[in-house]
Structures are given as structure tokens and as C-alpha cells.
Scaffold this motif. Structure first.
Motif, PDB file in Angstrom:
ATOM      1  N   VAL A 219       0.595  -1.101  -0.189  1.00  0.00           N
ATOM      2  CA  VAL A 219       0.184  -0.078   0.619  1.00  0.00           C
ATOM      3  C   VAL A 219       0.624   1.441   0.132  1.00  0.00           C
ATOM      4  O   VAL A 219       1.855   1.355   0.490  1.00  0.00           O
ATOM      5  N   ASN A 220       0.016   2.540  -0.433  1.00  0.00           N
ATOM      6  CA  ASN A 220       0.469   3.753  -0.227  1.00  0.00           C
ATOM      7  C   ASN A 220      -0.416   4.326   0.387  1.00  0.00           C
ATOM      8  O   ASN A 220      -0.760   5.007  -0.142  1.00  0.00           O
ATOM      9  N   PRO A 221      -0.070   4.981   1.823  1.00  0.00           N
ATOM     10  CA  PRO A 221      -1.356   5.376   2.384  1.00  0.00           C
ATOM     11  C   PRO A 221      -0.873   6.753   2.074  1.00  0.00           C
ATOM     12  O   PRO A 221       0.741   7.414   2.569  1.00  0.00           O
ATOM     13  N   GLU A 222      -1.817   8.122   1.994  1.00  0.00           N
ATOM     14  CA  GLU A 222      -1.474   9.283   2.451  1.00  0.00           C
ATOM     15  C   GLU A 222      -2.163   9.209   3.434  1.00  0.00           C
ATOM     16  O   GLU A 222      -3.180   9.632   3.827  1.00  0.00           O
ATOM     17  N   VAL A 223      -1.225  11.105   3.997  1.00  0.00           N
ATOM     18  CA  VAL A 223      -1.786  11.688   5.100  1.00  0.00           C
ATOM     19  C   VAL A 223      -3.626  12.045   4.840  1.00  0.00           C
ATOM     20  O   VAL A 223      -4.272  12.294   5.766  1.00  0.00           O
ATOM     21  N   ALA A 224      -2.962  13.531   3.642  1.00  0.00           N
ATOM     22  CA  ALA A 224      -4.878  13.602   3.956  1.00  0.00           C
ATOM     23  C   ALA A 224      -6.102  12.619   3.186  1.00  0.00           C
ATOM     24  O   ALA A 224      -7.123  12.911   4.366  1.00  0.00           O
ATOM     25  N   ILE A 238      -0.417   4.275   8.675  1.00  0.00           N
ATOM     26  CA  ILE A 238       1.282   4.004   8.120  1.00  0.00           C
ATOM     27  C   ILE A 238       1.830   2.417   8.861  1.00  0.00           C
ATOM     28  O   ILE A 238       2.100   1.940   8.309  1.00  0.00           O
ATOM     29  N   ALA A 239       1.601   2.809  10.847  1.00  0.00           N
ATOM     30  CA  ALA A 239       2.245   2.078  11.003  1.00  0.00           C
ATOM     31  C   ALA A 239       1.383   0.682  10.742  1.00  0.00           C
ATOM     32  O   ALA A 239       2.152  -0.185  10.597  1.00  0.00           O
ATOM     33  N   PHE A 266       3.149  19.547   3.297  1.00  0.00           N
ATOM     34  CA  PHE A 266       3.171  18.438   4.210  1.00  0.00           C
ATOM     35  C   PHE A 266       4.128  19.764   5.346  1.00  0.00           C
ATOM     36  O   PHE A 266       4.630  20.429   5.534  1.00  0.00           O
ATOM     37  N   GLY A 267       3.049  19.242   6.537  1.00  0.00           N
ATOM     38  CA  GLY A 267       3.173  19.649   7.923  1.00  0.00           C
ATOM     39  C   GLY A 267       2.801  20.677   8.029  1.00  0.00           C
ATOM     40  O   GLY A 267       3.306  21.379   9.425  1.00  0.00           O
ATOM     41  N   SER A 268       1.818  21.512   7.604  1.00  0.00           N
ATOM     42  CA  SER A 268       2.041  22.739   8.079  1.00  0.00           C
ATOM     43  C   SER A 268       0.529  22.797   8.504  1.00  0.00           C
ATOM     44  O   SER A 268       0.139  23.641   8.758  1.00  0.00           O
ATOM     45  N   ASP A 269      -0.421  21.985   8.131  1.00  0.00           N
ATOM     46  CA  ASP A 269      -1.476  21.770   9.421  1.00  0.00           C
ATOM     47  C   ASP A 269      -1.524  21.283  10.386  1.00  0.00           C
ATOM     48  O   ASP A 269      -2.527  21.112  11.462  1.00  0.00           O
ATOM     49  N   ASP A 270      -0.924  20.003  10.918  1.00  0.00           N
ATOM     50  CA  ASP A 270      -0.634  19.011  11.916  1.00  0.00           C
ATOM     51  C   ASP A 270       0.511  18.694  12.113  1.00  0.00           C
ATOM     52  O   ASP A 270       1.575  18.065  11.941  1.00  0.00           O
ATOM     53  N   ILE A 271       0.851  19.390  12.817  1.00  0.00           N
ATOM     54  CA  ILE A 271       2.424  20.249  13.745  1.00  0.00           C
ATOM     55  C   ILE A 271       2.684  18.419  14.280  1.00  0.00           C
ATOM     56  O   ILE A 271       3.707  17.914  14.187  1.00  0.00           O
ATOM     57  N   ILE A 272       2.069  18.508  15.448  1.00  0.00           N
ATOM     58  CA  ILE A 272       1.913  17.316  15.954  1.00  0.00           C
ATOM     59  C   ILE A 272       2.109  16.012  15.710  1.00  0.00           C
ATOM     60  O   ILE A 272       2.411  14.875  16.072  1.00  0.00           O
ATOM     61  N   GLY A 273       0.845  15.398  14.522  1.00  0.00           N
ATOM     62  CA  GLY A 273       0.485  14.459  13.935  1.00  0.00           C
ATOM     63  C   GLY A 273       2.170  14.427  12.942  1.00  0.00           C
ATOM     64  O   GLY A 273       2.709  12.715  13.052  1.00  0.00           O
ATOM     65  N   THR A 274       2.351  14.989  12.546  1.00  0.00           N
ATOM     66  CA  THR A 274       3.739  15.640  11.640  1.00  0.00           C
ATOM     67  C   THR A 274       5.279  15.137  12.271  1.00  0.00           C
ATOM     68  O   THR A 274       5.457  13.826  12.054  1.00  0.00           O
ATOM     69  N   VAL A 275       5.669  15.368  13.675  1.00  0.00           N
ATOM     70  CA  VAL A 275       6.297  15.106  15.099  1.00  0.00           C
ATOM     71  C   VAL A 275       5.911  13.228  15.035  1.00  0.00           C
ATOM     72  O   VAL A 275       7.119  12.830  14.691  1.00  0.00           O
ATOM     73  N   HIS A 276       5.033  12.580  15.103  1.00  0.00           N
ATOM     74  CA  HIS A 276       4.882  11.667  15.966  1.00  0.00           C
ATOM     75  C   HIS A 276       5.031  10.478  14.205  1.00  0.00           C
ATOM     76  O   HIS A 276       5.583   9.928  14.513  1.00  0.00           O
ATOM     77  N   LEU A 277       4.401  11.579  13.935  1.00  0.00           N
ATOM     78  CA  LEU A 277       5.390  10.091  12.243  1.00  0.00           C
ATOM     79  C   LEU A 277       6.354  10.192  12.209  1.00  0.00           C
ATOM     80  O   LEU A 277       6.650   8.786  11.776  1.00  0.00           O
ATOM     81  N   VAL A 278       7.118  11.108  12.217  1.00  0.00           N
ATOM     82  CA  VAL A 278       8.891  11.249  11.500  1.00  0.00           C
ATOM     83  C   VAL A 278       9.252   9.820  13.043  1.00  0.00           C
ATOM     84  O   VAL A 278       9.995   9.536  12.876  1.00  0.00           O
ATOM     85  N   ARG A 279       8.418  10.058  14.347  1.00  0.00           N
ATOM     86  CA  ARG A 279       9.318   9.132  16.011  1.00  0.00           C
ATOM     87  C   ARG A 279       8.737   8.336  15.370  1.00  0.00           C
ATOM     88  O   ARG A 279       9.538   7.104  15.440  1.00  0.00           O
ATOM     89  N   PHE A 280       7.606   7.604  14.605  1.00  0.00           N
ATOM     90  CA  PHE A 280       7.097   6.055  14.840  1.00  0.00           C
ATOM     91  C   PHE A 280       7.649   5.537  13.644  1.00  0.00           C
ATOM     92  O   PHE A 280       8.512   4.884  14.076  1.00  0.00           O
ATOM     93  N   LEU A 281       7.894   6.082  12.675  1.00  0.00           N
ATOM     94  CA  LEU A 281       9.487   5.525  11.630  1.00  0.00           C
ATOM     95  C   LEU A 281      10.723   5.768  11.624  1.00  0.00           C
ATOM     96  O   LEU A 281      11.146   4.320  11.263  1.00  0.00           O
ATOM     97  N   LYS A 282      10.892   6.872  12.890  1.00  0.00           N
ATOM     98  CA  LYS A 282      12.548   6.461  13.676  1.00  0.00           C
ATOM     99  C   LYS A 282      12.635   5.499  14.335  1.00  0.00           C
ATOM    100  O   LYS A 282      13.883   4.465  14.084  1.00  0.00           O
ATOM    101  N   ARG A 283      11.344   5.434  14.917  1.00  0.00           N
ATOM    102  CA  ARG A 283      12.104   3.953  15.705  1.00  0.00           C
ATOM    103  C   ARG A 283      12.049   2.160  15.605  1.00  0.00           C
ATOM    104  O   ARG A 283      11.888   1.783  15.151  1.00  0.00           O
ATOM    105  N   VAL A 284      11.089   2.372  13.928  1.00  0.00           N
ATOM    106  CA  VAL A 284      10.683   1.364  13.279  1.00  0.00           C
ATOM    107  C   VAL A 284      11.936   1.126  12.544  1.00  0.00           C
ATOM    108  O   VAL A 284      12.252  -0.059  11.572  1.00  0.00           O
TER     109      VAL A 284
END
Ligand code: GLT
Ligand code: MN
Ligand code: MN
Length: 403
Positions: A219-224, A238-239, A266-284
Motif C-alpha cells: 500500500v501507499n497510505p496518504e496523510v490527507a 502508516i503503522a 506537508f506539515g502545514s496543518d498538523d505539527i503534532i501529527g507530523t512529529v509523531h509520524l517522523v518519530r514512529f518511522l525513526k523507531r521502526v
């Protein structure tokens, strides 16, 4: 100290879908407000901004109905532009939604000839994808759905979709192409209802494919799109894809909730969500490609298009820096360690259900286990404290006290 944010470079592996940057700003209420850029101009514009490369639909490069010679020339100049700018094309896709023939669907149109034409067009786009070096082929079924339920036989349409995916898998295998298919879900727009509306339902559909083809389809999940489906957070989708081993790539953009698609930067509407996405991807330890699928606002001119392109990659780097700050924050580390210890007492180790051997032991232990139900129900999770520390670290605010 102000957050130190590094410049995006090609090494960040962020790619841009040419169609977003080409967009002249037309919407259902008015025509374009700027010139439509060629794919080559997009490549040239994105190169100095740190993009690693570009992706494309067949008709981003050549018009629907172009002759084979026109198509080859367009593809060649796109590939040359990438090469001259040290960029690559990791993914390509097929436009099965703009031409009138697809007005009532492509792979799932009631008309058999339309379905056949759509598969043929996808095969040609697969050839182009491989010629450009792409290893992922995205299928986004924008018109695969309905506006009125009276116009669709759902049981047949869902089967036709699967048949088309199978046929394309066969095509890829027959040619020995090193190419995987990534299905992209979206709940609505342009149709009132699109089949397989969420990444979760797309993952479910993959499980119904012939086992011989399942490995090459993800799959290719999309944020929007997840936000359009009213998901509280896109990282969950994404997870889920990652957990299923099906995260072939993802599309980054912005979207204010469940409404028509906005494709904001990207990143303009949801700073918190963006940070958690990047943090999740870093963790895995995700190391695959990141893909910007956004469009500059209609308000922007040509210059604004590049400002938009820049902020999409810049916001990724800002989020990375915010994640670094969170992960190195002593108060956060201490609290996370304390919670980890409190949630995993030493004598709980027997309750490990992760392997067949462990499960066999755990089930025996469960037979006479006694749980302090009241104590566990009354435990302090400290989630409020933790989240406040996250927010403060993200914003570069000194903590008032270690919570
Ligand atoms: C379209 C859609 C995107 C898809 C593209 C791929 S086209 O813009 O809204 O999300 O990724 O076909
Ligand atoms: Mn997309
Ligand atoms: Mn989209």
C-alpha cells in the motif's frame, strides 16, 4: 536555544510527485492561475531544494492519446533531466481518472471495453515506470467507485478490481520486471464514494489476492486521505501498513479533517501529527522513500510554487529536529524509563505471548495467576504529564518542573 534544523539534501530520500508542482491552480470554481509546468521544469526546480527525485503519472509527461514517438521523447527528456540533476525516479503511476473514458471508473467500470483499456494503459505505464528505473508502481483508483449506488454492482466491481491487480502482477512477472505494486486508498473525491476507502480496507483486499501475487502488492497510505476518512491520526494507518509488511511508500501532504481533498503543503496543518509520524518511522527504522504528494495553493504564482516545494521538505527536517529534541530530553527519557519499568514488573515476564513457546508457558501461568485488578485499575499512567513534556520539547520551551 533555537531548534537547529539541517537543510534537506538528496540523502534524505524525499521525492516529489511532478503532478502537484505542475498544477496550474485550477479548481472546480475557476481555471488555473499560473502556467502549467512541464515535468522537466519540475525536476529542475526541485533539484536545488534537496529533493532526491521525482515520480510521475504517464500523462504528467505526455498527453492522453500521444503517439508512441511522442511518449518516448517525453520519457527520454524526463529521464535525462533527472540524470543531469543527480536525481532518480523510484515510483511511477498511471492516470486512470482524467480522460472521459474513465468517467465511470477504470478497472471497475461496468463497461468491459473500458476495463480492458484501463488494464492496457496501466501495462504501458508499467513499461514507462521500468524505463525510468522505478521499483514501485502506484495504483490510485480515483474513479473506482460510485456517486449513486444504483449505478454499481458492488460484488462485481470489487472482483474486477482484484482481477485487474492480478493481471498487472502477471504482466510484471512475465516481463521479469523488478517492480512492486502499491495500492493507494482514498474515501471520496472525485467520486462520492471510492472503493477500498482506507488503507486498512486496502490491506484487507490484498489478503484476498492469489498468494502467488500477494508479496508484490502493498500500500501507499496518504496523510490527507486518512484524514479525509476522519482518522484522528495518519500515523496509525502508516503503522498498520508497516506492521503488515506492506508499507511500500507513503504520500505526504496536509489536510484539515474529513472534507474534500486539499493537498496542502506537508506539515502545514498538523505539527503534532507530523512529529509523531517522523518519530514512529525513526523507531521502526523505516528507510524507504518519502513522497510529497501535495499541490501549491491557487493563490501562488510560479515563485510561490517553489516556496511551497521548499516548505514541504523543510517541514520534514523540522520534524526530525523536533524528534531529536524529544528523544534527547532528560525529563522525557526519565519519565519514559519510569513508565516502562512500572508497566513491566520483573515478575510479569512470564506473560510473554510473542512466540509459540512463550505462549505455551504464559497460558499455563495464566491458569493460577492472580491479578491486583483494583491496583492496576487505579495506577497512574502519567499520560498528561508525558504529553505536556512532548509539547514543550517540540516547541523548545523549558519544562517548569520534572513531572
Ligand atoms: C491524485 C491523488 C493522489 C494520488 C495520485 C496518484 S493522483 O492527485 O489525489 O493522492 O497519489 O495517482
Ligand atoms: Mn497520493
Ligand atoms: Mn491525494
Amino acid at each position: 536555544m533555537a531548534l537547529q534544523v539541517r537543510k534537506a539534501t538528496k540523502a534524505d530520500g524525499i521525492f516529489g510527485g511532478v503532478w502537484g508542482f505542475q498544477n496550474p491552480g485550477a479548481d472546480p470554481f475557476g481555471p488555473g492561475t499560473r502556467r502549467r509546468l512541464s515535468a522537466v521544469e519540475v525536476v529542475q526546480g526541485l533539484a536545488p531544494l534537496g529533493y532526491a527525485g521525482c515520480t510521475f503519472h504517464d500523462n504528467d509527461l505526455w498527453d492522453f492519446g500521444a503517439t508512441p514517438a511522442q511518449r518516448d521523447a517525453a520519457l527520454e527528456s524526463f529521464i535525462a533531466a533527472l540524470r543531469n540533476n543527480g536525481m532518480t525516479c523510484p515510483m511511477a503511476t498511471v492516470n486512470l481518472f482524467s480522460a472521459a473514458i474513465f468517467k465511470a471508473g477504470a478497472f471497475t467500470a461496468n463497461n468491459r471495453l473500458v476495463r480492458a483499456f484501463a488494464i492496457k494503459k496501466a501495462m504501458d505505464a508499467i513499461d514507462a515506470a521500468r524505463a525510468a528505473g522505478a521499483k514501485t508502481f502506484v495504483l490510485w483508483g480515483g474513479r473506482e467507485g460510485f456517486d449513486y449506488e444504483s449505478s454499481i454492482y458492488l460484488e462485481r466491481a470489487l472482483g474486477w478490481y482484484r482481477d485487474a491487480v492480478h493481471t498487472l502482477c502477471e504482466y510484471i512477472k512475465r516481463h521479469g520486471y523488478d517492480l512492486k505494486i502499491a495500492l493507494e486508498a482514498k474515501p471520496n473525491a472525485p467520486r462520492a464514494s471510492i472503493l477500498f476507502p482506507t488503507t486498512g480496507s486496502m490491506l484487507g483486499s490484498i489478503a484476498t489476492l492469489d498468494p502467488a501475487n500477494q508479496g508484490m502488492v502493498g500500500v501507499n497510505p496518504e496523510v490527507a486521505h486518512e484524514k479525509m476518512a476522519n482518522a484522528a491520526t495518519f500515523t496509525a494507518a502508516i503503522a498498520e501498513a508497516w506492521h503488515a509488511g506492506k508499507l511500500f511508500q507513503f504520500d505526504l501532504n496536509g489536510q484539515y479533517g474529513a472534507r474534500f481533498d486539499q493537498d496542502l503543503s506537508f506539515g502545514s496543518d498538523d505539527i503534532i501529527g507530523t512529529v509523531h509520524l517522523v518519530r514512529f518511522l525513526k523507531r521502526v527504522g523505516y528507510s524507504g522513500l518519502r513522497h510529497i504528494d501535495a499541490h501549491p495553493l491557487r493563490t501562488e504564482g510560479q515563485k510561490g510554487t517553489w516556496t511551497f516545494a521548499h516548505r514541504c521538505v523543510r517541514n520534514w527536517k523540522i520534524a526530525e529536529a523536533q524528534v531529536e529534541r524529544i528523544d534527547n530530553d532528560p525529563a522525557i527519557r526519565q519519565l519514559l524509563d519510569e513508565l516502562e519499568a512500572a508497566d513491566n514488573p520483573v515478575d510479569s515476564e512470564v506473560f510473554d505471548f510473542s512466540t509459540p513457546v512463550a505462549r505455551a508457558k504464559a497460558v499455563v501461568a495464566l491458569a493460577d495467576a492472580v491479578f491486583d485488578v483494583t491496583g492496576l485499575g487505579a495506577r497512574e499512567t502519567r499520560f498528561e504529564a508525558l504529553d505536556q513534556l512532548f509539547l514543550e520539547a517540540m516547541q523548545g520551551v523549558d519544562h517548569e518542573e520534572a513531572a
